[in-house]
Design a protein around this motif. Structure first.
Motif, PDB file in Angstrom:
ATOM      1  N   ALA A 237       0.823  -1.171   0.065  1.00 52.16           N
ATOM      2  CA  ALA A 237      -0.100  -0.023   0.102  1.00 52.16           C
ATOM      3  C   ALA A 237       0.931   1.260  -0.006  1.00 52.16           C
ATOM      4  O   ALA A 237       0.620   2.367  -0.732  1.00 52.16           O
ATOM      5  CB  ALA A 237      -0.877  -0.171   1.163  1.00 52.16           C
ATOM      6  N   LEU A 238       1.957   1.344   0.666  1.00 56.66           N
ATOM      7  CA  LEU A 238       2.878   2.292   0.967  1.00 56.66           C
ATOM      8  C   LEU A 238       3.335   2.519  -0.526  1.00 56.66           C
ATOM      9  O   LEU A 238       3.756   3.695  -1.146  1.00 56.66           O
ATOM     10  CB  LEU A 238       3.877   2.055   1.932  1.00 56.66           C
ATOM     11  CG  LEU A 238       4.844   3.250   2.034  1.00 56.66           C
ATOM     12  CD1 LEU A 238       5.329   3.183   3.569  1.00 56.66           C
ATOM     13  CD2 LEU A 238       6.233   3.118   1.098  1.00 56.66           C
ATOM     14  N   LEU A 239       3.846   1.614  -0.977  1.00 54.66           N
ATOM     15  CA  LEU A 239       4.442   1.704  -2.568  1.00 54.66           C
ATOM     16  C   LEU A 239       3.541   2.105  -3.744  1.00 54.66           C
ATOM     17  O   LEU A 239       4.048   2.933  -4.347  1.00 54.66           O
ATOM     18  CB  LEU A 239       5.160   0.234  -2.938  1.00 54.66           C
ATOM     19  CG  LEU A 239       6.228  -0.312  -2.048  1.00 54.66           C
ATOM     20  CD1 LEU A 239       6.787  -1.790  -2.541  1.00 54.66           C
ATOM     21  CD2 LEU A 239       7.475   0.690  -1.981  1.00 54.66           C
ATOM     22  N   ALA A 240       2.235   1.733  -3.490  1.00 59.47           N
ATOM     23  CA  ALA A 240       1.421   2.204  -4.380  1.00 59.47           C
ATOM     24  C   ALA A 240       0.988   3.929  -4.366  1.00 59.47           C
ATOM     25  O   ALA A 240       1.106   4.354  -5.194  1.00 59.47           O
ATOM     26  CB  ALA A 240       0.064   1.532  -4.115  1.00 59.47           C
ATOM     27  N   ASN A 241       1.107   4.057  -3.013  1.00 61.78           N
ATOM     28  CA  ASN A 241       0.839   5.456  -2.908  1.00 61.78           C
ATOM     29  C   ASN A 241       2.475   6.116  -3.305  1.00 61.78           C
ATOM     30  O   ASN A 241       2.119   7.501  -3.847  1.00 61.78           O
ATOM     31  CB  ASN A 241       0.562   5.744  -1.256  1.00 61.78           C
ATOM     32  CG  ASN A 241       0.382   7.136  -0.913  1.00 61.78           C
ATOM     33  OD1 ASN A 241      -0.639   7.627  -1.800  1.00 61.78           O
ATOM     34  ND2 ASN A 241       0.711   7.748   0.210  1.00 61.78           N
ATOM     35  N   ALA A 242       3.557   5.719  -3.014  1.00 61.14           N
ATOM     36  CA  ALA A 242       4.670   6.594  -3.118  1.00 61.14           C
ATOM     37  C   ALA A 242       4.904   6.499  -4.682  1.00 61.14           C
ATOM     38  O   ALA A 242       5.613   7.564  -5.202  1.00 61.14           O
ATOM     39  CB  ALA A 242       5.887   5.600  -2.873  1.00 61.14           C
ATOM     40  N   CYS A 243       4.412   5.837  -5.472  1.00 60.43           N
ATOM     41  CA  CYS A 243       4.390   6.018  -7.017  1.00 60.43           C
ATOM     42  C   CYS A 243       4.072   7.422  -7.646  1.00 60.43           C
ATOM     43  O   CYS A 243       4.314   7.834  -8.699  1.00 60.43           O
ATOM     44  CB  CYS A 243       3.786   4.865  -7.767  1.00 60.43           C
ATOM     45  SG  CYS A 243       4.357   3.059  -7.620  1.00 60.43           S
ATOM     46  N   HIS A 244       3.211   7.816  -6.805  1.00 59.47           N
ATOM     47  CA  HIS A 244       2.788   9.429  -7.222  1.00 59.47           C
ATOM     48  C   HIS A 244       3.707  10.171  -7.182  1.00 59.47           C
ATOM     49  O   HIS A 244       3.464  11.381  -8.195  1.00 59.47           O
ATOM     50  CB  HIS A 244       1.692   9.746  -6.137  1.00 59.47           C
ATOM     51  CG  HIS A 244       1.113  11.370  -6.327  1.00 59.47           C
ATOM     52  ND1 HIS A 244       0.417  11.585  -7.377  1.00 59.47           N
ATOM     53  CD2 HIS A 244       1.508  12.319  -5.519  1.00 59.47           C
ATOM     54  CE1 HIS A 244       0.070  12.936  -7.302  1.00 59.47           C
ATOM     55  NE2 HIS A 244       0.662  13.103  -6.305  1.00 59.47           N
ATOM     56  N   TYR A 245       4.865  10.084  -6.565  1.00 62.14           N
ATOM     57  CA  TYR A 245       6.021  11.115  -6.671  1.00 62.14           C
ATOM     58  C   TYR A 245       6.995  10.385  -7.294  1.00 62.14           C
ATOM     59  O   TYR A 245       8.010  11.144  -7.490  1.00 62.14           O
ATOM     60  CB  TYR A 245       6.440  10.977  -4.894  1.00 62.14           C
ATOM     61  CG  TYR A 245       5.511  11.528  -3.843  1.00 62.14           C
ATOM     62  CD1 TYR A 245       5.042  13.029  -4.031  1.00 62.14           C
ATOM     63  CD2 TYR A 245       4.850  10.664  -3.374  1.00 62.14           C
ATOM     64  CE1 TYR A 245       4.297  13.378  -3.013  1.00 62.14           C
ATOM     65  CE2 TYR A 245       3.722  11.242  -2.515  1.00 62.14           C
ATOM     66  CZ  TYR A 245       3.572  12.579  -2.424  1.00 62.14           C
ATOM     67  OH  TYR A 245       2.652  13.090  -1.458  1.00 62.14           O
ATOM     68  N   SER A 246       6.782   9.758  -8.165  1.00 60.92           N
ATOM     69  CA  SER A 246       8.035   9.286  -9.300  1.00 60.92           C
ATOM     70  C   SER A 246       7.463   9.266 -10.693  1.00 60.92           C
ATOM     71  O   SER A 246       6.260   8.945 -11.016  1.00 60.92           O
ATOM     72  CB  SER A 246       8.195   7.754  -9.014  1.00 60.92           C
ATOM     73  OG  SER A 246       9.397   7.155  -9.640  1.00 60.92           O
ATOM     74  N   GLU A 247       8.349   9.349 -11.522  1.00 63.50           N
ATOM     75  CA  GLU A 247       8.196   9.356 -13.165  1.00 63.50           C
ATOM     76  C   GLU A 247       8.892   8.199 -13.676  1.00 63.50           C
ATOM     77  O   GLU A 247       8.719   8.316 -15.023  1.00 63.50           O
ATOM     78  CB  GLU A 247       8.812  10.664 -13.531  1.00 63.50           C
ATOM     79  CG  GLU A 247       7.586  11.730 -13.061  1.00 63.50           C
ATOM     80  CD  GLU A 247       8.277  12.326 -11.944  1.00 63.50           C
ATOM     81  OE1 GLU A 247       9.462  12.462 -11.787  1.00 63.50           O
ATOM     82  OE2 GLU A 247       7.324  13.175 -10.991  1.00 63.50           O
ATOM     83  N   ILE A 248       9.431   7.175 -13.006  1.00 70.61           N
ATOM     84  CA  ILE A 248      10.274   6.418 -13.881  1.00 70.61           C
ATOM     85  C   ILE A 248       9.131   5.160 -14.246  1.00 70.61           C
ATOM     86  O   ILE A 248       8.214   5.079 -13.815  1.00 70.61           O
ATOM     87  CB  ILE A 248      11.293   5.533 -12.877  1.00 70.61           C
ATOM     88  CG1 ILE A 248      10.440   4.978 -11.633  1.00 70.61           C
ATOM     89  CG2 ILE A 248      12.406   6.502 -12.614  1.00 70.61           C
ATOM     90  CD1 ILE A 248      11.192   4.354 -10.687  1.00 70.61           C
ATOM     91  N   SER A 249       9.443   4.447 -15.177  1.00 70.66           N
ATOM     92  CA  SER A 249       8.449   3.710 -16.192  1.00 70.66           C
ATOM     93  C   SER A 249       8.179   2.408 -15.146  1.00 70.66           C
ATOM     94  O   SER A 249       7.038   2.038 -15.373  1.00 70.66           O
ATOM     95  CB  SER A 249       9.273   3.059 -17.341  1.00 70.66           C
ATOM     96  OG  SER A 249      10.513   2.403 -16.776  1.00 70.66           O
ATOM     97  N   GLU A 250       8.808   2.136 -14.181  1.00 68.40           N
ATOM     98  CA  GLU A 250       8.365   1.196 -13.346  1.00 68.40           C
ATOM     99  C   GLU A 250       7.075   1.258 -12.629  1.00 68.40           C
ATOM    100  O   GLU A 250       6.638   0.333 -12.028  1.00 68.40           O
ATOM    101  CB  GLU A 250       9.639   0.667 -12.472  1.00 68.40           C
ATOM    102  CG  GLU A 250      10.565  -0.089 -13.078  1.00 68.40           C
ATOM    103  CD  GLU A 250      11.712   0.731 -13.848  1.00 68.40           C
ATOM    104  OE1 GLU A 250      12.850   0.338 -14.154  1.00 68.40           O
ATOM    105  OE2 GLU A 250      11.524   1.879 -13.995  1.00 68.40           O
ATOM    106  N   VAL A 251       6.989   2.436 -12.313  1.00 73.20           N
ATOM    107  CA  VAL A 251       5.840   3.057 -11.296  1.00 73.20           C
ATOM    108  C   VAL A 251       4.506   2.630 -12.079  1.00 73.20           C
ATOM    109  O   VAL A 251       3.391   2.609 -11.719  1.00 73.20           O
ATOM    110  CB  VAL A 251       5.887   4.184 -10.844  1.00 73.20           C
ATOM    111  CG1 VAL A 251       7.204   4.373  -9.954  1.00 73.20           C
ATOM    112  CG2 VAL A 251       5.795   5.607 -11.810  1.00 73.20           C
TER     113      VAL A 251
END
Length: 683
Positions: A237-251
């Motif tokens: 759940a934390l990683l799903a939320n943290a993806c909001h702050y990243s632009e790399i393709s893996e998110v």
């Protein structure tokens, strides 16, 4: 004949250091064989010496409070950055290189400025031998002035993404190194997981702080699946939320890089699967993971899960005795210190989110009582450092910040209970105004009590980003207080009890008294100033998602409360373009920007915006009602069909503020039968 072996005179040992009067024997003063870590083969060599021993060129015992420092009563300090063999020294050197590289780039921007007077002023200061700190301040001030003179623009295609997480020219080493296994099956790449965890704890965590960061990281590193303070559900759940702050393709969802609709979807699906399998729902890790999902759902607007997750978390908190009238059922001494500290942070973090969400959408808060004491923050959280672009660390001032933040929460809770209930309509106009005036005085007192360390008023200071967000929240509460039930006041109705620090200063202790509508506009302009401060210090790429709410509310005020609205107003243009740029980061943001764009076009000021030299052609196309060509940003209208559903339609005679917030609430949090009632007829 063998050569005679020379006989050397035996030297007696020299006198030892003279102990100070208050000297007490330490472990290091015992015979070598009795010392800790020693052996019959001799003492282990110290890996480095303290600063005092280095300066006096004495042999150091290599541990804090070394023999020499104890004997001479000196302060014992070890600086690992001075030892070039160590990893921390290499990291320190890398950070210094980034810092001076940024300084060089900023200096070149000033030198290359079209207005040559900027460069001449800078050269003059350098030649005079001006101190470095003053030169840095001059460069920052100059860049701020240059930015204010640049035309505003909007990036319609959304945020760019990078193809690989391990592009080392783009990423520095994450401050929190954690393993991917056994916590998630989405990826085995610990570098990616460490990157996302570090992003979360840099940009999101301080705004609500319902986790104990150090405890969570420590338990995640151990990898114990039976831990009560870290679980696969919480991690995903934390990683799903943290993806909001990243632009790399893996998110993004596998095979769909760049599609913001899929950001974090793989981790979200894993969290949803694990949450459904959770055998015991009333655990701390499950409560924390549920709060993570609330944040994720409120950004994506997925069905009506935003409110559902928040109210589920509140119910769990009440069942655990963290909040609510039933009182705490925790017995001191029966739980570990890690658990005790984590419970305190979760209880107050839950209260913080409850007051933010329900007050923002004109609903009474659910939580009225927190049953645990306020957390005491650890020494490890005394500084904040920007990631992934490491620059000089800033003092976090977490103690002062959270003290003021929770005070603001308590005022917001009081405000929601006194204003946003059906009973409020039973008051007479005079009583209603007295209620609002009393809350206004509380906000005024809160503002005047802000510690200088966490002040957000000086445009040249750069407090940490969460302090800037706290400032935005203060001004949103001012706007809501002034505009809620505004029909009981007239535009020219003035009360001497409705004066706060955002009112213009007068002579002496007397301030100029202005109308609530003018004060609301001043608050909106203050939000614009805070957004500029964030842009100057940290850019807007990773600004906290509360800024979308604050900027949207400020634009509503500037657009609707000014009879002489001018689309070329500098604060309006800046906020409008900032809104468009940060809105591209989330689906809900794009929907909100579309609604805002339609409202701006209804003002029929296309000819004025076409004549402006303060905006680019893209901005002119976005806000000019006469421009009919299809734009890339028309994708923002996708998903607005939800508002056509009768369940999401606001009452026709609502106040315009309530209509706007009602649409915002539907698109982000949805509807929930557990949500406190709101009086739509008069709100």
């Amino acid at each position: 004949m063998p050569e005679a072996v020379p006989q050397h005179r035996t030297l007696a040992p020299g006198p030892g250091p003279v102990p100070s009067p208050d000297y007490e024997p330490a472990v290091a003063d015992s015979p070598p064989r009795e010392r800790r870590g020693s052996s019959e083969h001799g003492k282990k060599r110290a890996s480095m010496a303290c600063l005092a021993c280095k300066k006096s060129k004495r042999k150091c015992s290599g541990a804090y409070r070394c023999d020499n420092c104890v004997a001479y009563g000196r302060e014992c300090v070890f600086d690992e950055t001075k030892d070039q063999r160590r990893r921390v020294a290499a990291k320190h050197t890398a950070e210094e290189l980034v810092y001076f590289q940024d300084f060089l780039y900023d200096l070149l921007r000033v030198v290359r400025a079209e207005d040559e007077s900027y460069g001449r002023t800078l050269f003059s200061c350098i030649r005079k031998g001006t101190p470095m700190n003053d030169i840095l301040q001059l460069i920052r001030t100059t860049l701020l002035e240059m930015e204010m003179n640049q035309p505003y623009s909007i990036t319609l295609e959304g945020s760019p993404f990078r193809p690989q997480v391990m592009d080392l020219s783009y990423l520095c080493e994450p401050p929190y190194l954690v393993p991917a296994e056994p916590w998630t099956t989405v990826t085995m790449d610990s570098d990616l997981v460490s990157h996302l965890v570090s992003l979360y704890f840099t940009w999101d965590y301080p705004s609500h702080i319902f986790l104990n960061r150090d405890v969570f990281i420590r338990h995640m590193k151990v990898g114990d699946m039976s831990s009560e303070l870290c679980s696969p559900f919480l991690v995903n759940a934390l990683l799903a939320n943290a993806c909001h702050y990243s632009e790399i393709s893996e998110v993004f969802k596998h095979g769909q890089p760049g599609d913001i609709m899929t950001k974090g979807d793989d981790f979200l699906a894993e969290a949803e699967r694990l949450g459904a399998q959770e055998p015991e729902k009333f655990t701390l890790a499950y409560l924390q993971g549920t709060l993570m999902l609330y944040e994720k759902y409120s950004l994506s607007g997925k069905e009506d899960f935003g409110y559902r997750m928040l109210h589920r978390a509140i119910n769990i908190g009440e069942s655990m005795g963290l909040v609510g009238q039933s009182g705490s059922n925790l017995i001191p001494g029966h739980i570990s210190s890690d658990m005790e500290e984590s419970l305190e942070r979760t209880a107050w973090g839950l209260f913080h989110i409850d007051t933010v969400v329900h007050t923002d959408f004109l609903r009474p808060c659910v939580i009225r009582q927190v049953n645990l004491p306020r957390p005491i923050l650890s020494a490890e959280e005394r500084e904040w450092k920007q990631y992934p672009y490491f620059k000089d660390a800033r003092p976090s001032y977490f103690d002062e910040y959270f003290a003021k933040s929770w005070e603001l929460c308590e005022i917001a809770c009081d405000m929601s209970q006194r204003l946003f209930t059906v009973d409020y309509d039973d008051f007479h106009s005079k009583e209603q105004k007295e209620e609002k005036a009393d809350l206004d005085r509380k906000l005024c007192k809160w503002y005047e009590g802000i510690d200088e360390k966490v002040s957000f008023d000086d445009p040249l200071r750069c407090p940490p980003p969460y302090v800037i967000i706290m400032g935005m929240r203060y001004y949103t509460l001012i706007i809501i207080l002034l505009l809620y039930k505004a029909e009981i006041e007239t535009v020219n109705d003035v009360s001497d009890t409705m004066i706060t620090p955002d009112s213009p200063a007068g002579s002496g202790a007397i301030r100029e008294v202005i109308s609530p509508y003018e004060r609301a506009q001043n608050a909106a302009k203050a939000i614009a100033g805070l957004a500029r401060m964030h842009q100057r210090a940290y850019h807007l790429t990773r600004i906290h998602h509360f800024a979308v709410y604050a900027i949207n509310l400020a634009l509503f005020v500037l657009l609707n409360l000014n009879r002489d609205f001018d689309i070329q107003d500098d604060d309006f243009l800046f906020l409008a373009c900032t809104f468009g740029n940060i809105a591209s980061r989330s689906h809900v943001g794009r929907n909100l920007f579309h609604l805002f764009r339609v409202q701006v076009r209804s003002k029929h000021q296309g000819s004025q915006i076409r004549e402006s030299d303060r905006v680019t052609d893209v901005v002119k196309d976005v806000f000019d009602e006469n421009f009919t060509e299809s734009l890339q940003f028309d994708v923002c209208a996708k998903g607005l069909e939800k508002l056509e559903d009768i369940r999401y339609r606001a009452i026709a005679k609502c106040h315009p503020l309530c209509k706007m917030l009602d649409k915002y609430e539907c698109l982000s949090l949805g509807r929930d039968e557990l949500a406190p009632e709101r009086d739509l007829d008069h709100g």
